[in-house]
Scaffold this motif. Sequence first.
Motif, short mmCIF file in Angstrom:
data_model
loop_
_atom_site.label_atom_id
_atom_site.label_comp_id
_atom_site.label_asym_id
_atom_site.label_seq_id
_atom_site.Cartn_x
_atom_site.Cartn_y
_atom_site.Cartn_z
N ILE A 233 0.85 -1.19 0.00
CA ILE A 233 0.00 0.00 0.00
C ILE A 233 0.89 1.24 0.00
CG2 ILE A 233 -1.75 1.30 1.25
CD1 ILE A 233 -2.83 -1.30 2.30
N LYS A 234 0.72 2.07 -1.03
CA LYS A 234 1.55 3.27 -1.18
C LYS A 234 0.74 4.55 -0.97
CE LYS A 234 4.99 0.71 -2.39
NZ LYS A 234 5.86 0.24 -1.35
N ASP A 235 -0.36 4.45 -0.26
CA ASP A 235 -1.23 5.60 -0.02
C ASP A 235 -0.53 6.59 0.92
OD1 ASP A 235 -3.32 7.37 0.60
OD2 ASP A 235 -4.82 5.77 0.44
N PRO A 236 -0.43 7.87 0.54
CA PRO A 236 0.26 8.85 1.41
C PRO A 236 -0.52 9.14 2.69
CG PRO A 236 -0.67 9.93 -0.52
CD PRO A 236 -0.85 8.46 -0.73
N ARG A 237 -1.80 8.82 2.74
CA ARG A 237 -2.59 9.04 3.96
C ARG A 237 -2.26 8.03 5.04
NH1 ARG A 237 -8.39 8.69 1.33
NH2 ARG A 237 -7.30 6.92 0.40
N LEU A 238 -1.63 6.93 4.66
CA LEU A 238 -1.31 5.86 5.61
C LEU A 238 -0.22 6.33 6.56
CD1 LEU A 238 -2.26 2.94 6.04
CD2 LEU A 238 -0.29 2.21 4.75
N GLY A 239 -0.53 6.38 7.83
CA GLY A 239 0.43 6.84 8.84
C GLY A 239 1.26 5.70 9.38
N MET A 240 1.87 5.95 10.53
CA MET A 240 2.66 4.93 11.22
C MET A 240 1.69 3.96 11.86
SD MET A 240 5.86 5.65 10.82
CE MET A 240 6.66 4.76 12.11
N ILE A 241 1.42 2.86 11.18
CA ILE A 241 0.38 1.93 11.59
C ILE A 241 0.99 0.64 12.11
CG2 ILE A 241 0.17 1.03 9.25
CD1 ILE A 241 -2.79 0.56 9.76
N THR A 242 0.34 0.07 13.10
CA THR A 242 0.70 -1.24 13.62
C THR A 242 -0.57 -2.08 13.69
OG1 THR A 242 2.42 -0.26 15.00
CG2 THR A 242 1.70 -2.48 15.58
N ALA B 219 -4.10 12.04 11.68
CA ALA B 219 -3.36 10.87 11.19
C ALA B 219 -4.22 9.62 11.29
CB ALA B 219 -2.07 10.69 11.99
N GLN B 220 -5.00 9.52 12.36
CA GLN B 220 -5.89 8.37 12.53
C GLN B 220 -6.97 8.35 11.46
OE1 GLN B 220 -7.28 8.62 16.56
NE2 GLN B 220 -5.32 7.97 17.42
N ALA B 221 -7.54 9.53 11.16
CA ALA B 221 -8.58 9.61 10.14
C ALA B 221 -8.01 9.30 8.76
CB ALA B 221 -9.22 10.99 10.16
N GLY B 222 -6.82 9.79 8.46
CA GLY B 222 -6.19 9.52 7.17
C GLY B 222 -5.88 8.04 7.00
N THR B 223 -5.39 7.43 8.06
CA THR B 223 -5.08 6.00 8.01
C THR B 223 -6.34 5.18 7.84
OG1 THR B 223 -3.11 6.32 9.36
CG2 THR B 223 -4.00 4.10 9.26
N ALA B 224 -7.41 5.56 8.51
CA ALA B 224 -8.68 4.84 8.36
C ALA B 224 -9.19 4.94 6.93
CB ALA B 224 -9.72 5.40 9.33
N ALA B 225 -9.06 6.12 6.31
CA ALA B 225 -9.48 6.29 4.91
C ALA B 225 -8.61 5.47 3.97
CB ALA B 225 -9.43 7.77 4.53
N ALA B 226 -7.31 5.43 4.23
CA ALA B 226 -6.40 4.64 3.38
C ALA B 226 -6.70 3.15 3.49
CB ALA B 226 -4.95 4.92 3.78
N LEU B 227 -6.96 2.66 4.68
CA LEU B 227 -7.30 1.24 4.85
C LEU B 227 -8.63 0.92 4.19
CD1 LEU B 227 -6.18 0.60 8.53
CD2 LEU B 227 -5.13 -0.30 6.45
#
Length: 157
Positions: A26-35, A60-68
């Motif tokens: 996944i190369k989405d720029p919205r994806l943050g430091m996820i575990t 960052a949490q909202a961006g990561t949720a959208a990327a996922l």
Amino acid sequence: MTDPAKVRRHAERVRELVASVVRSQIKDPRLGMITITDARITADLRDATVFYTVLGDAAAQAGTAAALDSAKGMLRSTVGKALGLRHSPTLTFVLDDVQDQVKHIDDLLAAARNADAEVQRIAAKAEYAGDAQPYRIEEDAEPEEGEADEARGGERR
């Protein structure tokens, strides 16, 4: 009925697969430091819930949720192929707020410690409301001469 051990193995495999794909594909720029912290799958192996944490603020949490959410289809097909099941499980991503809960519990414990220290400080200065010895003690009257000798074990002369 599905074997519970098989369900646990599949859940662990889903967690590993999703973590690997998120890290590498996944190369989405919205994806943050996820575990990816955990995955749970239903007994019929149709629905999988993937728990994750994100380092950062609410944005960052909202961006990561959208990327996922946007990568859900690719993740589902990868998981389905790797597990070799008849039906690929649907993936649901849930933000794991363990860190927030840990901080909240630590704050509650600190408040309880402070309250206990305050109670002990107040108790150290406390005095009895009444007498220090609340029970009545009968004072012995002076014994007469004969009683005193008999009490000592002697005879009267």
